[in-house]
Design an enzyme around this catalytic site. Sequence first.
Site, PDB file in Angstrom:
ATOM      1  N   LYS A 189       0.838  -0.877   0.196  1.00 12.97           N
ATOM      2  CA  LYS A 189       0.166   0.340   0.276  1.00 12.97           C
ATOM      3  C   LYS A 189       1.408   1.020  -0.003  1.00 12.97           C
ATOM      4  CE  LYS A 189      -4.200  -1.858   1.807  1.00 12.97           C
ATOM      5  NZ  LYS A 189      -4.886  -0.991   0.983  1.00 12.97           N
ATOM      6  N   GLU A 238      -3.217  -0.876  -8.122  1.00 13.30           N
ATOM      7  CA  GLU A 238      -4.058  -0.777  -8.026  1.00 13.30           C
ATOM      8  C   GLU A 238      -5.278   0.349  -7.840  1.00 13.30           C
ATOM      9  OE1 GLU A 238      -6.620  -3.019  -5.192  1.00 13.30           O
ATOM     10  OE2 GLU A 238      -4.652  -5.101  -5.078  1.00 13.30           O
ATOM     11  N   ASP A 260      -0.961  -0.402  -4.363  1.00 12.47           N
ATOM     12  CA  ASP A 260      -2.253   0.126  -4.283  1.00 12.47           C
ATOM     13  C   ASP A 260      -2.038   1.739  -3.559  1.00 12.47           C
ATOM     14  OD1 ASP A 260      -4.562   0.026  -3.861  1.00 12.47           O
ATOM     15  OD2 ASP A 260      -4.765  -1.326  -2.522  1.00 12.47           O
ATOM     16  N   LYS A 297     -14.247  -6.942  -4.198  1.00 13.60           N
ATOM     17  CA  LYS A 297     -14.214  -7.266  -2.959  1.00 13.60           C
ATOM     18  C   LYS A 297     -15.594  -7.561  -2.935  1.00 13.60           C
ATOM     19  CE  LYS A 297     -10.428  -3.996  -2.243  1.00 13.60           C
ATOM     20  NZ  LYS A 297     -10.110  -2.644  -1.341  1.00 13.60           N
TER      21      LYS A 297
END
Length: 360
Positions: free
Chosen positions: A168, A224, A198, A273
């Site tokens: 992340k 992402e 991400d 998700k």
Amino acid sequence: MSSLSVLKFDCIKRTLVFRFDAGTSRGVLKTRDVWWIKVFDPLHPSRIGWGESAPLVGLSVDYIPDFESVLKDVLVQMESYSWDKDPETLLYQIQERVPFQLPSIRFGLEMALLDWVNGGKKRFFQNDFYDNQKAIPINGLIWMGNKDFMLQQIDQKLSEGFNCIKLKIGAIDFRQELELLSYIRSKYSEDQITLRVDANGAFSPEEALDKLQKLAEFQIHSIEQPIRAGQIEEMHKLCQSSPIPIALDEELIGVEDKAGLLDSIRPQHIILKPMLLGGFQESKEWIRLAEERGIGWWMTSALESNIGLNAIAQLASSLNPIIPQGLGTGKLYHNNLKSPLEISGGEIHYRMDQKWEAPS
């Protein structure tokens, strides 16, 4: 056709506590509220189906102040319906009876009712993960934090045997994030370790391409959501010009015109998700449309408890995934439900010799 009637519904809330401050570009998470949905026939109360409804702060369409009240009202309504025993018909009944704007409740009911129909064993449909204990390769997730904390996580994931790492990014200084990626690449080549990043929408459209070009030096598999969701034209331009394949994540949330979005942006990948998209049926429809367009996909959990994680793993397994999935969140919490799920060697396993803790 026979139907199921006089089913009773209930829910149990648990506040999960993170083992560490879970940093994202939208802030730091310390706790996570989930509601476990229980369904049973009062004439045969020993067979129980369990689901999970867990809207995610800042992301879920149904993350609302009075969520628990709304959930309980929906469960009362569900007791007035008859339910078909055929799983496919049952899934369509849920779509008809629960509004699109309540995706986590849809998913929780899908889980609970399919579990009940299948005998209350936390199995939802045919899949190799549960049926044959076939492990699923997953990425090792590196949470945001200061550089030392992220470096510690990287070393731990690599030592645990992960060959796909996801970082992340977007919260600390970008140069430090590049240094972390450089550190991994100094030890492992692209053939040895797959790198995903991400951004959670952290880049502005004006700076995104420049940052993507810098990231590309480290042979990144995908990024992402580089820019914030809802900027359709800007995201389309990025997907056409980026040196790194782009995966849509938040962009999919709350979207009913799936084909229209995919045709407008033309991404290289999408991230599913199910808790945020509305469950099994909605996720499978996204995948069908993506595959028709040559768009890649993988499944990711949205910080659910082990009940939700189990359901997502079974969904992913049933679709025969060919790349690592994002299913490594089971160890995040101090007080997660004990389960047969185990992460080892960069894979998630279902251990039949382990028992489920009863939700309470």
